[in-house]
Design an enzyme around this catalytic site. Structure first.
Site: not given
Length: 218
Positions: A120, A138
């Site tokens: 991420k 997320d």
């Protein structure tokens, strides 16, 4: 969602916010990398408060490495997991100096090899600092993708892959910002603000918050 609905969804989100940006404050790719690393299980607001004090003192790998773990901790002590994050950020700085001449690499594998950097974080840096059409998933994006029916998936990676297949190419550069902001301020976890949602009629979520639709504003 069908292809036409997805196109309409992002057209509306773009109409409300034509040039979305991260809410993390940064001026260089390295500052962004540090801020995103610090943001794990923390709010952007909390990270910004810390980096406003840190970056004027140390905002390069050399400066962070010189500061050391004990020197860094006081600046980020208000952020969750600051002990581990301090160790990672200093180790990351040293590795950037050793392997990349103090520059943030524009390469996923090289980024993910840095301490404290996962997929991420690498996606955020590649997208926001270097303009790559990546999708950093997320909790907000995971929720929005599943609730709306845009790109359902049981895991973060499954949602990321589904979004990369589903989001039209001309929206992909900014898509993760639109989705994060939508999840943070409208499609909230506990009580989504469905009456103020610009894509309410496109959304597949069955348990919409009751209330009369309100015209969307920027």
């Amino acid at each position: 969602m069908g292809k036409a609905e997805v196109e309409e969804m992002f057209a509306r989100l773009k109409g409300l916010n034509p040039t979305p940006e991260t809410e993390l404050e940064y001026t260089t790719p390295y500052e962004l990398l540090v801020a995103v690393t610090l943001s794990a299980q923390a709010t952007d607001v909390g990270v910004n408060k810390a980096t406003r004090k840190l970056f004027p003192v140390a905002n390069t790998p050399a400066a962070i490495a010189a500061l050391g773990v004990d020197g860094l901790k006081p600046y980020i002590a208000t952020i969750g997991l600051f002990n581990t994050k301090a160790e990672n950020v200093v180790a990351m700085a040293r590795l950037l100096l050793e392997r990349h001449g103090g520059e943030v690499p524009r390469d996923r594998a090289a980024l993910e090899a840095l301490p404290g950097v996962g997929r991420k974080t690498a996606n955020v840096v590649l997208n926001t600092a270097f303009g790559e059409p990546t999708m950093a998933v997320d909790t907000h994006i995971f929720r929005v993708a599943n609730r709306t029916g845009l790109a359902p998936g049981k895991t973060v990676r499954a949602v990321e892959d589904a979004l990369l297949r589903t989001v039209p190419g001309h929206y992909l550069q900014d898509a993760h910002h639109w989705l994060i902001l939508h999840g943070r301020y409208v499609c909230k976890a506990r009580r989504p603000d469905c009456p103020h949602c610009a894509i309410r009629d496109l959304c597949r979520y069955k348990d919409k918050t009751p209330g009369e639709p309100v015209p969307a504003t920027a």
